[in-house]
Scaffold this motif. Structure first.
Motif, PDB file in Angstrom:
ATOM      1  N   GLY A   1     -30.339  13.677 -19.453  1.00 23.09           N
ATOM      2  CA  GLY A   1     -29.638  13.310 -20.677  1.00 23.09           C
ATOM      3  C   GLY A   1     -29.316  14.553 -21.500  1.00 23.09           C
TER       4      GLY A   1
ATOM      5  N   GLY B   1     -24.170  16.959 -21.699  1.00 22.63           N
ATOM      6  CA  GLY B   1     -22.740  17.015 -22.034  1.00 22.63           C
ATOM      7  C   GLY B   1     -21.849  16.126 -21.184  1.00 22.63           C
TER       8      GLY B   1
ATOM      9  N   SER C   1     -19.512  14.043 -23.485  1.00 24.30           N
ATOM     10  CA  SER C   1     -18.585  14.965 -24.125  1.00 24.30           C
ATOM     11  C   SER C   1     -17.504  15.409 -23.136  1.00 24.30           C
ATOM     12  CB  SER C   1     -19.381  16.171 -24.649  1.00 24.30           C
ATOM     13  OG  SER C   1     -18.562  17.035 -25.348  1.00 24.30           O
TER      14      SER C   1
ATOM     15  N   MET D   1     -22.226  23.777 -23.156  1.00 25.87           N
ATOM     16  CA  MET D   1     -23.041  24.356 -24.241  1.00 25.87           C
ATOM     17  C   MET D   1     -23.411  25.782 -23.875  1.00 25.87           C
ATOM     18  SD  MET D   1     -25.299  21.004 -25.183  1.00 25.87           S
ATOM     19  CE  MET D   1     -24.787  19.562 -24.240  1.00 25.87           C
TER      20      MET D   1
ATOM     21  N   PRO E   1     -18.107  26.245 -24.229  1.00 28.37           N
ATOM     22  CA  PRO E   1     -19.086  26.917 -25.100  1.00 28.37           C
ATOM     23  C   PRO E   1     -19.837  25.923 -25.982  1.00 28.37           C
ATOM     24  CG  PRO E   1     -16.887  27.112 -26.034  1.00 28.37           C
ATOM     25  CD  PRO E   1     -16.718  26.423 -24.693  1.00 28.37           C
ATOM     26  N   ARG E   2     -20.981  26.329 -26.447  1.00 30.19           N
ATOM     27  CA  ARG E   2     -21.627  25.567 -27.513  1.00 30.19           C
ATOM     28  C   ARG E   2     -20.755  25.720 -28.751  1.00 30.19           C
ATOM     29  NH1 ARG E   2     -26.387  23.282 -28.268  1.00 30.19           N
ATOM     30  NH2 ARG E   2     -27.341  24.087 -26.376  1.00 30.19           N
TER      31      ARG E   2
END
Ligand code: ADP
Ligand code: MG
Length: 259
Positions: free
Chosen positions: A11, A14, A17, A183, A212-213
């Protein structure tokens, strides 16, 4: 029609996302996309601007054969369609036990889509359960989002093992399409080290584009939007555009900027 399962049993790496933003960027590049939310948490649904508690027809009913995809698909603001999910889906695992060909439910439901959809993007739950197996059986390819952390590779071996079983028993066509590093923090030496290790295992399946984060990516879901609508100029949005272009280029698909 090509279906991608966005999978990793861990989990918070990403998946959702990537699923939401890939759906939005592919739509931006002129592709007809259906995002299938296969996680009872319904985050891909919410992140697409749809109220998960206010939908009548969801992926749950589709899996149980109550209605088809055509009746349940909803329109997201960002130009793609959504097969929504909510808590109800948590029951599917048990309710499908006695159902015929329970691993093939999603595959069969998606068969009806060939003419009006270019890509299906399936957001998997953080588990190697029957829902994820349905996704891997329905998909032609898997996209694995991962964080470059110490235990990242260890977790991947379980996923690769499940994939091998699915390939042997349920879906001979399934392939890994991409590993996408999410990230991503290039300043961390661990990131670079894990990155190199992933490349030595998976070669050019590791996409050049990294996500990227980025704070804009993190806050976009609270606005019910993909980052490319929330803040198109942000580093996060630009990375997602680049990821979709890399994916389309690798498929040999010509794309155009949306008007
Ligand atoms: P998963 O679906 O694998 O559980 P999510 O996509 O929900 O993971 O991501 C976990 C959390 O991290 C969410 O709060 C999400 O908004 C955030 N997040 C995802 N990708 C990024 C990113 N590139 N930069 C910053 N935050 C991110
Ligand atoms: Mg998720």
């Amino acid at each position: 029609m090509k279906a991608f399962a966005i999978a990793n049993q861990k989990g918070g790496v990403g998946k959702t996302s990537v699923a939401v933003n890939l759906s939005a960027t592919l739509a931006h590049y002129g592709q007809r996309v259906l995002l299938v939310d296969l996680d009872p948490q319904g985050n891909a649904t919410t992140g697409s601007g749809i109220d998960k508690n206010d939908v009548e027809k969801t992926v749950y009913g589709v899996l149980l054969g109550e209605y088809g995809v055509a009746a349940a698909r909803l329109k997201a603001e960002a130009g793609y369609d959504v097969l929504a999910a909510n808590r109800e889906l948590a029951g599917a695992e048990i309710e499908l036990i006695d159902v015929d060909e329970r691993e093939y439910r999603l595959r069969k439901a998606l068969h009806t889509l060939d003419d009006d959809t270019d890509f299906v993007v399936i957001d998997c739950p953080p588990a190697l359960n029957l829902l994820t197996v349905n996704a891997l059986t329905a998909a032609q390819a898997v996209i694995i989002p991962m964080q470059c952390e110490y235990y990242a590779l260890e977790g991947l071996s379980d996923l690769v093992g499940t994939l091998r079983k699915v390939k042997a028993n349920l879906n001979p066509d399934i392939e890994i399409e991409a590993l996408v590093r999410t990230m991503y923090d290039p300043r961390s030496s661990l990131t670079t080290q894990v990155s190199e290790e992933i490349k030595s295992h998976f070669g050019d399946k590791v996409f050049d584009t990294v996500i990227p984060r980025n704070i804009r990516i993190a806050e976009a879901p609270s606005f019910g939007k993909p980052v490319i609508l929330h803040d198109p100029a942000s580093k996060g949005a630009q990375a997602h555009f680049a990821f979709a272009r890399e994916l389309l280029t690798r498929q040999g698909i010509a794309f155009r900027e949306a008007a």
